[in-house]
Design a protein around this motif. Structure first.
Motif, PDB file in Angstrom:
ATOM      1  N   LEU A 198      20.305   7.296   1.688  1.00 33.73           N
ATOM      2  CA  LEU A 198      20.391   8.581   1.011  1.00 33.73           C
ATOM      3  C   LEU A 198      20.674   8.478  -0.483  1.00 33.73           C
ATOM      4  N   VAL A 199      21.132   7.320  -0.957  1.00 32.98           N
ATOM      5  CA  VAL A 199      21.471   7.185  -2.378  1.00 32.98           C
ATOM      6  C   VAL A 199      20.715   6.022  -3.023  1.00 32.98           C
ATOM      7  N   VAL A 200      20.917   4.823  -2.507  1.00 33.82           N
ATOM      8  CA  VAL A 200      20.417   3.625  -3.198  1.00 33.82           C
ATOM      9  C   VAL A 200      18.900   3.514  -3.127  1.00 33.82           C
ATOM     10  N   PHE A 201      18.311   3.630  -1.948  1.00 34.86           N
ATOM     11  CA  PHE A 201      16.854   3.485  -1.832  1.00 34.86           C
ATOM     12  C   PHE A 201      16.104   4.560  -2.618  1.00 34.86           C
ATOM     13  N   PRO A 202      16.505   5.845  -2.524  1.00 37.20           N
ATOM     14  CA  PRO A 202      15.812   6.845  -3.346  1.00 37.20           C
ATOM     15  C   PRO A 202      15.945   6.587  -4.844  1.00 37.20           C
ATOM     16  N   ALA A 203      17.155   6.223  -5.295  1.00 35.52           N
ATOM     17  CA  ALA A 203      17.337   5.985  -6.724  1.00 35.52           C
ATOM     18  C   ALA A 203      16.489   4.820  -7.214  1.00 35.52           C
ATOM     19  N   ALA A 204      16.350   3.794  -6.392  1.00 37.94           N
ATOM     20  CA  ALA A 204      15.608   2.600  -6.813  1.00 37.94           C
ATOM     21  C   ALA A 204      14.150   2.898  -7.135  1.00 37.94           C
ATOM     22  N   VAL A 205      13.601   3.999  -6.584  1.00 37.87           N
ATOM     23  CA  VAL A 205      12.193   4.328  -6.816  1.00 37.87           C
ATOM     24  C   VAL A 205      12.003   5.729  -7.397  1.00 37.87           C
ATOM     25  N   GLY A 206      13.107   6.459  -7.628  1.00 33.17           N
ATOM     26  CA  GLY A 206      12.994   7.797  -8.186  1.00 33.17           C
ATOM     27  C   GLY A 206      12.641   8.868  -7.180  1.00 33.17           C
ATOM     28  N   ALA A 207      12.909   8.628  -5.886  1.00 35.66           N
ATOM     29  CA  ALA A 207      12.683   9.646  -4.856  1.00 35.66           C
ATOM     30  C   ALA A 207      13.827  10.659  -4.880  1.00 35.66           C
ATOM     31  N   ALA A 208      13.682  11.733  -4.115  1.00 32.90           N
ATOM     32  CA  ALA A 208      14.706  12.771  -4.037  1.00 32.90           C
ATOM     33  C   ALA A 208      15.391  12.729  -2.684  1.00 32.90           C
ATOM     34  N   THR A 209      16.645  13.196  -2.649  1.00 38.03           N
ATOM     35  CA  THR A 209      17.387  13.328  -1.399  1.00 38.03           C
ATOM     36  C   THR A 209      17.790  14.778  -1.209  1.00 38.03           C
ATOM     37  N   ALA A 210      17.506  15.334  -0.029  1.00 37.67           N
ATOM     38  CA  ALA A 210      17.911  16.697   0.315  1.00 37.67           C
ATOM     39  C   ALA A 210      19.047  16.615   1.328  1.00 37.67           C
ATOM     40  N   PHE A 211      20.154  17.273   1.012  1.00 31.95           N
ATOM     41  CA  PHE A 211      21.324  17.249   1.881  1.00 31.95           C
ATOM     42  C   PHE A 211      21.367  18.503   2.729  1.00 31.95           C
ATOM     43  N   ALA A 212      21.624  18.326   4.023  1.00 33.93           N
ATOM     44  CA  ALA A 212      21.781  19.474   4.911  1.00 33.93           C
ATOM     45  C   ALA A 212      23.048  20.231   4.524  1.00 33.93           C
ATOM     46  N   PRO A 213      23.075  21.549   4.704  1.00 32.33           N
ATOM     47  CA  PRO A 213      24.231  22.331   4.276  1.00 32.33           C
ATOM     48  C   PRO A 213      25.472  22.117   5.125  1.00 32.33           C
ATOM     49  N   CYS A 214      25.300  21.571   6.322  1.00 27.24           N
ATOM     50  CA  CYS A 214      26.432  21.327   7.210  1.00 27.24           C
ATOM     51  C   CYS A 214      26.030  20.270   8.222  1.00 27.24           C
ATOM     52  N   PRO A 215      26.999  19.661   8.904  1.00 23.13           N
ATOM     53  CA  PRO A 215      26.648  18.676   9.931  1.00 23.13           C
ATOM     54  C   PRO A 215      25.912  19.338  11.094  1.00 23.13           C
ATOM     55  N   GLY A 216      25.261  18.520  11.903  1.00 22.85           N
ATOM     56  CA  GLY A 216      24.586  19.026  13.091  1.00 22.85           C
ATOM     57  C   GLY A 216      23.082  18.874  12.990  1.00 22.85           C
ATOM     58  N   PHE A 217      22.446  18.720  14.142  1.00 18.03           N
ATOM     59  CA  PHE A 217      21.016  18.434  14.152  1.00 18.03           C
ATOM     60  C   PHE A 217      20.163  19.674  13.932  1.00 18.03           C
ATOM     61  N   ASP A 218      20.692  20.862  14.253  1.00 19.02           N
ATOM     62  CA  ASP A 218      19.956  22.082  13.908  1.00 19.02           C
ATOM     63  C   ASP A 218      19.814  22.201  12.397  1.00 19.02           C
ATOM     64  N   ALA A 219      20.910  21.956  11.679  1.00 22.54           N
ATOM     65  CA  ALA A 219      20.868  22.024  10.214  1.00 22.54           C
ATOM     66  C   ALA A 219      19.953  20.947   9.642  1.00 22.54           C
ATOM     67  N   LEU A 220      19.969  19.777  10.261  1.00 24.85           N
ATOM     68  CA  LEU A 220      19.077  18.709   9.798  1.00 24.85           C
ATOM     69  C   LEU A 220      17.618  19.095   9.985  1.00 24.85           C
ATOM     70  N   ALA A 221      17.285  19.624  11.173  1.00 28.41           N
ATOM     71  CA  ALA A 221      15.904  20.033  11.434  1.00 28.41           C
ATOM     72  C   ALA A 221      15.462  21.128  10.465  1.00 28.41           C
ATOM     73  N   GLU A 222      16.349  22.073  10.180  1.00 27.91           N
ATOM     74  CA  GLU A 222      16.031  23.132   9.226  1.00 27.91           C
ATOM     75  C   GLU A 222      15.809  22.575   7.824  1.00 27.91           C
ATOM     76  N   THR A 223      16.607  21.574   7.446  1.00 23.23           N
ATOM     77  CA  THR A 223      16.457  20.954   6.126  1.00 23.23           C
ATOM     78  C   THR A 223      15.134  20.213   6.023  1.00 23.23           C
ATOM     79  N   ILE A 224      14.749  19.509   7.076  1.00 22.45           N
ATOM     80  CA  ILE A 224      13.453  18.825   7.090  1.00 22.45           C
ATOM     81  C   ILE A 224      12.332  19.829   6.864  1.00 22.45           C
ATOM     82  N   ALA A 225      12.371  20.937   7.606  1.00 24.81           N
ATOM     83  CA  ALA A 225      11.307  21.941   7.512  1.00 24.81           C
ATOM     84  C   ALA A 225      11.309  22.633   6.152  1.00 24.81           C
TER      85      ALA A 225
END
Length: 534
Positions: A251-278
Motif C-alpha cells: 500500500l505504500v512502498v510498491f506504489p511509490a516506487a512506480v508512482g501508482a496511487a493507493t485508495a484507502f477504504a473508509p473503514c475496516p471490513g470487506f464490504d467497505a473494501l469491495a465498495e472502494t474497489i468499485a
C-alpha cells in the motif's frame, strides 16, 4: 562500514552479533544501492520521476493527495519532528494510525527526519502498546487523533515515551508553516535502521525485526519489480495494515516506487473494501486468503471487474480459493511466502508461471533451499525446512531467538516445504503445525485445503491433538457457509469427503463446528489458541 547518521545508537547497539546476522546478497544491478540512502526521500523521488507531481498518490474517502503534495507535506512534518519535538536521527517513533493517507504521510516524514518507524495496529490496547514502546525504547509518537487515549495510557508504564503528537495537531502545524520552506532529508547510511516491524503474534510474544533503508528499497526492487509489476496507472487497495510489512509494501512502498496511487477504504471490513474497489476502479489488490474468500461472497453485489493484479500472503493460499477466485474474476492470484523477518515476499510466481497450490520460485534476488534437521540440502521431492537468503534478512532487536532464525547465514523461516523437479516450492506446514499420527507426517494446511473443497465449508483449521493409540490425531475446526447446519451427518460427510480428496489416513478423526476461527488482526490463523483450547 559507512558512517551511520544515527546520533541515538540504541538500535545499532542492540542488533544481533555479527556471527548471528544473515548473509545478504546484492548481486543484481537493481540492488546496487549507494552507501548513503534515505528510503523515504528515494521513494518519493522515484514517484515524482515516474508520475509527476500532479499525479494522484493517496486517496482517502474524502480527500486526495498528489505526489507533489505528499513530498511537500511529509517534509513539513519532518521539520516539525526535528524542530518542535526534538527528534534526532536514530530516535524511535511510534506511528499509531489506521490505513490512511495521514499514516502514509507520517511514515515518509519519520524516515526523512532520520527516525526509526515503529508502526502499530490501531486496535492495540495500552498494555500491548507499552510492550512495544518499552522493547524499542520509543521516545516519540505520532498518533491518529481518535487513538490518542490508548497511547497516553501506555505512556504511564513506558517512561521513554516523552513526546506525543496527534494527527490533528500535526496537520495544523504543517499547514501553518511558511510556504517554500523545505527540509533536507537526513543523510542516512543505506544500512541505518529505518523501521522496527513487530511480528503479529501468531505464536505468542512479538519480536522486533530491524530493517534498514536499503531493505525498504529492496522489497520494491525484488518482489515489487519482478512479480507484482505495478505501473503509474495502477490504483492499489488492500486490507493488510501499514503496521505490518505486507501492507507497508503493498500500500505504500510498491506504489511509490512506480508512482501508482493507493485508495484507502473508509473503514475496516470487506464490504467497505469491495465498495472502494468499485468506486475507484482499483486495479491491484493485496489481502490474505481469508479476504479473497470474503470478497467472493460479495462479488455479485459489487463490481470487481477493474482488478488486474491480486496478491495473497499471510498464510498459504489454498488451491480451492485460488481456483474459485479465478473462476469468479478471471484473475489468477499471486501467492507468496514472506515474513516480517525478511520484510516481504521472497518466494512467489506471477502470470503464466503461477501454479495453483504451489507458492512459486525464489523471487529474483533471493535463494532458497530445503534442508534436513542438520542443515544439509535436500533434493527435489524431499520434505524439509525452508532456508532462504537474499538482500534482506532477519535482525531481531535484542532477542535471544535470533540464533534459531539465522543459521550459517541462512534465514530459517519455520516452514516445512517440498521442492519439485521444476523448481517450484510447495508449502507443507509450519514446522510447529506438522501432525505426526501413527508415524505418518500430516501437514495441517493440506487437510484444511481438502475441507475447503466441500461446498458446506467457509473456513477450516486443523491441529494435532494427543491420542494414546496414535500419538496424535487430526482435529478439524469448521465454519459453515450460510444454508448449512452442523450435524453428525454433516460431520461424517466431511470426513468421507476428505478421504476422497487426499490420502485417507489424513482425514480429521475429530471435527468441531465453530462460529469463527481465532485470528490475528492481520487475518492470520492462530493455531496455538486452538491447541490451547483443545
Amino acid at each position: 562500514m559507512p558512517r551511520s547518521a544515527h546520533l541515538d545508537r540504541f538500535v545499532l547497539d542492540h542488533l544481533p552479533p555479527p556471527a548471528q546476522q544473515p548473509d545478504r546478497i546484492f548481486d543484481r544491478p537493481e540492488l546496487a544501492y549507494p552507501e548513503r540512502l534515505n528510503a523515504g526521500a528515494e521513494l518519493l523521488r522515484r514517484a515524482l520521476a515516474a508520475a509527476g507531481p500532479e499525479a494522484r498518490a493517496l486517496i482517502d474517502h474524502d480527500h486526495e493527495f498528489s505526489w507533489g503534495r505528499v513530498d511537500a507535506i511529509s517534509s513539513r512534518m519532518a521539520r516539525i519532528l526535528v524542530e518542535d519535538l526534538g527528534l534526532v536521527p536514530g530516535n524511535r517513533v511510534l506511528l499509531h494510525g489506521p490505513n490512511s493517507a495521514w499514516t502514509a504521510l507520517a511514515w515518509f516524514a519519520i524516515l526523512k527526519a532520520g527516525g526509526v518507524v515503529v508502526a502499530t495496529m490501531p486496535m492495540l490496547r495500552a498494555a500491548e502498546l507499552a510492550i512495544v514502546v518499552n522493547k524499542a525504547r520509543i521516545s516519540h509518537a505520532l498518533v491518529y487523533d481518535t487513538l490518542v487515549e490508548a497511547v497516553t495510557e501506555a505512556q504511564a508504564t513506558a517512561p521513554t515515551l516523552v513526546q506525543i503528537m496527534d494527527s490533528a495537531t500535526l496537520q495544523k502545524a504543517a499547514q501553518s508553516q511558511p510556504a517554500g520552506i523545505g527540509f533536507a532529508p537526513v543523510d542516512t547510511a543505506a544500512d541505518d535502521p529505518a523501521l522496527i516491524a513487530f511480528t503479529s503474534g501468531t505464536t505468542g510474544q512479538p519480536k522486533g525485526c530491524v530493517h534498514g533503508h536499503r531493505d525498504i528499497l529492496a522489497m520494491a526492487d525484488t518482489f515489487g519489480r519482478h512479480i507484482v509489476q505495478l505501473s503509474k496507472a495502477d490504483i492499489v487497495v488492500g486490507t493488510p495494515p501499514i503496521a505490518f510489512t505486507f501492507g507497508l509494501g503493498g500500500l505504500v512502498v510498491f506504489p511509490a516506487a512506480v508512482g501508482a496511487a493507493t485508495a484507502f477504504a473508509p473503514c475496516p471490513g470487506f464490504d467497505a473494501l469491495a465498495e472502494t474497489i468499485a468506486r475507484h476502479r482499483a486495479t491491484a489488490l493485496f489481502t490474505a486468503p481469508t479476504g479473497y474468500r470474503a470478497l467472493l461472497k460479495l462479488a455479485d453485489a459489487h463490481d470487481l471487474s477493474s482488478l488486474r493484479t491480486c496478491v495473497s500472503a499471510g498464510e498459504a493460499l489454498p488451491a480451492a480459493t485460488s481456483d474459485a477466485w479465478h473462476e469468479a474474476t478471471g484473475v489468477r492470484i499471486i501467492d507468496g511466502i514472506g515474513s516480517t523477518e525478511m520484510i516481504h515476499i521472497f518466494i512467489s510466481a506471477g502470470g503464466d508461471a503461477i501454479r495453483p497450490g504451489a507458492t512459486g520460485k525464489p523471487v529474483p534476488g533471493y535463494e532458497a533451499r530445503i534442508i534436513d534437521a542438520d542443515g544439509n540440502p535436500l533434493p527435489a521431492g524431499e520434505t524439509g525446512r525452508l532456508a532462504v537468503r537474499g538482500p534482506t534478512g532477519c535482525r531481531y532487536l535484542d532477542d535471544d531467538r535470533q540464533a534459531a532464525y539465522v543459521q550459517d547465514g541462512w534465514n530459517l523461516t519455520g516452514d516445512v516445504y517440498r521442492l519439485d523437479e521444476d523448481g517450484y516450492f510447495w508449502f507443507v506446514a509450519r514446522s510447529d503445525d506438522m501432525i505426526v499420527s501413527s508415524g505418518y507426517n500430516i501437514g495441517a494446511p493440506e487437510v484444511e485445503n481438502a475441507l475447503l473443497r466441500h461446498p458446506a465449508v467457509a473456513e477450516a483449521a486443523v491441529i494435532g491433538v494427543p491420542d494414546e493409540e496414535r500419538g496424535q490425531i487430526v482435529k478439524g475446526f469448521v465454519v459453515l457457509n450460510p444454508g448449512h447446519t452442523a450435524s453428525d451427518a454433516l460431520k461424517c460427510e466431511l470426513q468421507t469427503h476428505v478421504k476422497g480428496v487426499i490420502a485417507p489416513y489424513k482425514y480429521p478423526r475429530a471435527l468441531a463446528f465453530v462460529d469463527a476461527l481465532p485470528k490475528t488482526q492481520t487475518g492470520k490463523l492462530q493455531r496455538f489458541r486452538l491447541k490451547a483450547d483443545a
